[in-house]
Design a protein around this motif. Structure first.
Motif, PDB file in Angstrom:
ATOM      1  N   PHE A   1      14.406  21.940  26.087  1.00  0.00           N
ATOM      2  CA  PHE A   1      15.148  22.182  27.315  1.00  0.00           C
ATOM      3  C   PHE A   1      14.743  23.513  27.926  1.00  0.00           C
ATOM      4  N   SER A   2      14.649  23.529  29.248  1.00  0.00           N
ATOM      5  CA  SER A   2      14.372  24.774  29.949  1.00  0.00           C
ATOM      6  C   SER A   2      15.657  25.602  30.030  1.00  0.00           C
ATOM      7  N   GLN A   3      15.501  26.887  30.349  1.00  0.00           N
ATOM      8  CA  GLN A   3      16.674  27.754  30.495  1.00  0.00           C
ATOM      9  C   GLN A   3      17.597  27.232  31.581  1.00  0.00           C
ATOM     10  N   LYS A   4      17.036  26.729  32.662  1.00  0.00           N
ATOM     11  CA  LYS A   4      17.857  26.207  33.753  1.00  0.00           C
ATOM     12  C   LYS A   4      18.629  24.966  33.313  1.00  0.00           C
ATOM     13  N   GLU A   5      17.994  24.105  32.528  1.00  0.00           N
ATOM     14  CA  GLU A   5      18.686  22.912  32.028  1.00  0.00           C
ATOM     15  C   GLU A   5      19.817  23.288  31.090  1.00  0.00           C
ATOM     16  N   VAL A   6      19.617  24.306  30.270  1.00  0.00           N
ATOM     17  CA  VAL A   6      20.688  24.776  29.387  1.00  0.00           C
ATOM     18  C   VAL A   6      21.843  25.331  30.215  1.00  0.00           C
ATOM     19  N   ALA A   7      21.522  26.070  31.274  1.00  0.00           N
ATOM     20  CA  ALA A   7      22.569  26.610  32.148  1.00  0.00           C
ATOM     21  C   ALA A   7      23.373  25.472  32.788  1.00  0.00           C
TER      22      ALA A   7
ATOM     23  N   ALA B   1      29.590  21.256  30.475  1.00  0.00           N
ATOM     24  CA  ALA B   1      30.580  21.334  29.400  1.00  0.00           C
ATOM     25  C   ALA B   1      31.887  21.917  29.900  1.00  0.00           C
ATOM     26  N   GLY B   2      31.817  22.771  30.914  1.00  0.00           N
ATOM     27  CA  GLY B   2      33.016  23.349  31.494  1.00  0.00           C
ATOM     28  C   GLY B   2      33.706  22.457  32.494  1.00  0.00           C
ATOM     29  N   GLY B   3      33.148  21.274  32.732  1.00  0.00           N
ATOM     30  CA  GLY B   3      33.790  20.327  33.630  1.00  0.00           C
ATOM     31  C   GLY B   3      33.417  20.491  35.092  1.00  0.00           C
ATOM     32  N   TYR B   4      32.375  21.254  35.385  1.00  0.00           N
ATOM     33  CA  TYR B   4      31.993  21.486  36.770  1.00  0.00           C
ATOM     34  C   TYR B   4      31.262  20.283  37.358  1.00  0.00           C
ATOM     35  N   SER B   5      31.509  20.025  38.636  1.00  0.00           N
ATOM     36  CA  SER B   5      30.814  18.945  39.345  1.00  0.00           C
ATOM     37  C   SER B   5      29.415  19.406  39.731  1.00  0.00           C
ATOM     38  N   ASN B   6      28.585  18.457  40.173  1.00  0.00           N
ATOM     39  CA  ASN B   6      27.241  18.814  40.618  1.00  0.00           C
ATOM     40  C   ASN B   6      27.290  19.839  41.751  1.00  0.00           C
ATOM     41  N   ARG B   7      28.234  19.657  42.665  1.00  0.00           N
ATOM     42  CA  ARG B   7      28.347  20.600  43.788  1.00  0.00           C
ATOM     43  C   ARG B   7      28.707  21.993  43.289  1.00  0.00           C
ATOM     44  N   GLU B   8      29.645  22.074  42.340  1.00  0.00           N
ATOM     45  CA  GLU B   8      30.044  23.376  41.809  1.00  0.00           C
ATOM     46  C   GLU B   8      28.913  24.021  41.014  1.00  0.00           C
ATOM     47  N   ILE B   9      28.172  23.217  40.259  1.00  0.00           N
ATOM     48  CA  ILE B   9      27.023  23.745  39.514  1.00  0.00           C
ATOM     49  C   ILE B   9      25.986  24.283  40.490  1.00  0.00           C
TER      50      ILE B   9
ATOM     51  N   SER C   1      27.093  27.609  41.768  1.00  0.00           N
ATOM     52  CA  SER C   1      27.049  28.646  40.737  1.00  0.00           C
ATOM     53  C   SER C   1      25.632  29.106  40.455  1.00  0.00           C
ATOM     54  N   LEU C   2      24.676  28.172  40.476  1.00  0.00           N
ATOM     55  CA  LEU C   2      23.288  28.492  40.115  1.00  0.00           C
ATOM     56  C   LEU C   2      22.385  28.665  41.335  1.00  0.00           C
ATOM     57  N   PHE C   3      22.977  28.608  42.551  1.00  0.00           N
ATOM     58  CA  PHE C   3      22.217  28.782  43.796  1.00  0.00           C
ATOM     59  C   PHE C   3      21.095  27.741  43.905  1.00  0.00           C
ATOM     60  N   LEU C   4      21.481  26.489  43.656  1.00  0.00           N
ATOM     61  CA  LEU C   4      20.546  25.377  43.748  1.00  0.00           C
ATOM     62  C   LEU C   4      21.068  24.365  44.762  1.00  0.00           C
ATOM     63  N   ALA C   5      20.194  23.505  45.246  1.00  0.00           N
ATOM     64  CA  ALA C   5      20.634  22.392  46.077  1.00  0.00           C
ATOM     65  C   ALA C   5      21.334  21.363  45.191  1.00  0.00           C
ATOM     66  N   GLU C   6      22.330  20.675  45.779  1.00  0.00           N
ATOM     67  CA  GLU C   6      23.067  19.687  44.986  1.00  0.00           C
ATOM     68  C   GLU C   6      22.145  18.580  44.483  1.00  0.00           C
ATOM     69  N   GLY C   7      21.164  18.197  45.291  1.00  0.00           N
ATOM     70  CA  GLY C   7      20.206  17.188  44.868  1.00  0.00           C
ATOM     71  C   GLY C   7      19.369  17.644  43.690  1.00  0.00           C
ATOM     72  N   THR C   8      19.060  18.937  43.665  1.00  0.00           N
ATOM     73  CA  THR C   8      18.304  19.486  42.536  1.00  0.00           C
ATOM     74  C   THR C   8      19.120  19.406  41.258  1.00  0.00           C
ATOM     75  N   VAL C   9      20.397  19.740  41.365  1.00  0.00           N
ATOM     76  CA  VAL C   9      21.282  19.650  40.196  1.00  0.00           C
ATOM     77  C   VAL C   9      21.373  18.209  39.708  1.00  0.00           C
TER      78      VAL C   9
ATOM     79  N   SER D   1      20.099  14.191  35.529  1.00  0.00           N
ATOM     80  CA  SER D   1      19.394  12.964  35.137  1.00  0.00           C
ATOM     81  C   SER D   1      18.374  13.255  34.037  1.00  0.00           C
ATOM     82  N   THR D   2      17.653  14.368  34.174  1.00  0.00           N
ATOM     83  CA  THR D   2      16.669  14.757  33.160  1.00  0.00           C
ATOM     84  C   THR D   2      17.338  15.054  31.830  1.00  0.00           C
ATOM     85  N   ILE D   3      18.492  15.750  31.890  1.00  0.00           N
ATOM     86  CA  ILE D   3      19.240  16.095  30.681  1.00  0.00           C
ATOM     87  C   ILE D   3      19.703  14.830  29.955  1.00  0.00           C
ATOM     88  N   LEU D   4      20.256  13.886  30.711  1.00  0.00           N
ATOM     89  CA  LEU D   4      20.725  12.638  30.100  1.00  0.00           C
ATOM     90  C   LEU D   4      19.568  11.892  29.450  1.00  0.00           C
TER      91      LEU D   4
END
Length: 211
Positions: free
Chosen positions: A151-157, A163-171, A174-182, A187-190
């Motif tokens: 896993f990359s550092q970003k995937e771990v983040a 794990a904290g229950g955050y939605s894709n939009r909230e993630i 938090s990580l300054f990413l596009a929702e589509g990127t999250v 999908s990659t993590i799963l």
């Protein structure tokens, strides 16, 4: 969220219920009813529907997990947040397998409890409020359970926020990413964990020491 959150409060100890009731009412939460056992919850809930069940996990007779299993068996999908004084490895997994949306230690800060209630009512889950080391010790993995790739550092983040229950939009926020990127990260993590849903992905990530 409009209106006060409406919850059922379940604990076999009257003093604990009274303390929680006072705390939650101060935070603008409506206690629709209280129950002192799993059996009482099962009897009252059909007549007094709520947005969330806040329940002790250990009670004499039918405990919180058994009550939740009975609710799910009869088709009741009311979200459930378990509270406990015990930080034990099996409780997180048992609660999740029973269909719980959250699990919180009773010594959590009041604002953490309110945040958990709001998040679960909004459709999120809270899966990692307890120490993860006991979970790993009990559920050691075999070689064929290992992730397909590192896993990359970003995937771990992203996993930690899942794990904290955050939605894709909230993630994304938090990580300054596009929702589509999250969404792509999830999908990659799963895929790497060979799981179909976020809950099992988080539990497996804990077990495999990824988070």
């Amino acid at each position: 969220m409009t209106g006060a959150p409406r919850i059922a409060l379940v604990d076999d100890q009257a003093l604990i219920r009274a303390g929680l009731r006072a705390l939650l009412q101060q935070q603008g939460i409506e206690i629709v009813f209280e129950a002192d056992s799993g059996e009482a919850l099962l009897a009252q809930l059909p007549q007094q529907p709520v947005q969330l069940i806040v329940s002790d996990i250990r009670m004499p007779g039918m405990d919180g997990i058994q009550a939740l299993q009975a609710l799910r068996a009869r088709g009741d999908a009311t979200p459930c947040l378990f509270l406990t004084t015990f930080d034990e490895s099996d409780l997180l997994l048992r609660a999740t397998e029973a269909g719980a949306q959250g699990f919180l230690l009773k010594d959590a800060a009041p604002e953490d409890l309110r945040d958990a209630i709001d998040r679960i009512i909004a459709g999120h889950t809270l899966l990692q409020p307890v120490s993860t080391e006991p979970v790993r010790q009990r559920y050691r993995y075999h070689a064929d359970d290992a992730p397909k790739e590192l896993f990359s550092q970003k995937e771990v983040a992203v996993l930690r926020l899942m794990a904290g229950g955050y939605s894709n939009r909230e993630i994304a926020g938090s990580l300054f990413l596009a929702e589509g990127t999250v969404k792509n990260y999830v999908s990659t993590i799963l895929d790497k964990l060979d799981t179909r849903d976020r809950t099992r992905a988080v539990l497996k990530a804990i077990t495999l020491r990824i988070i």
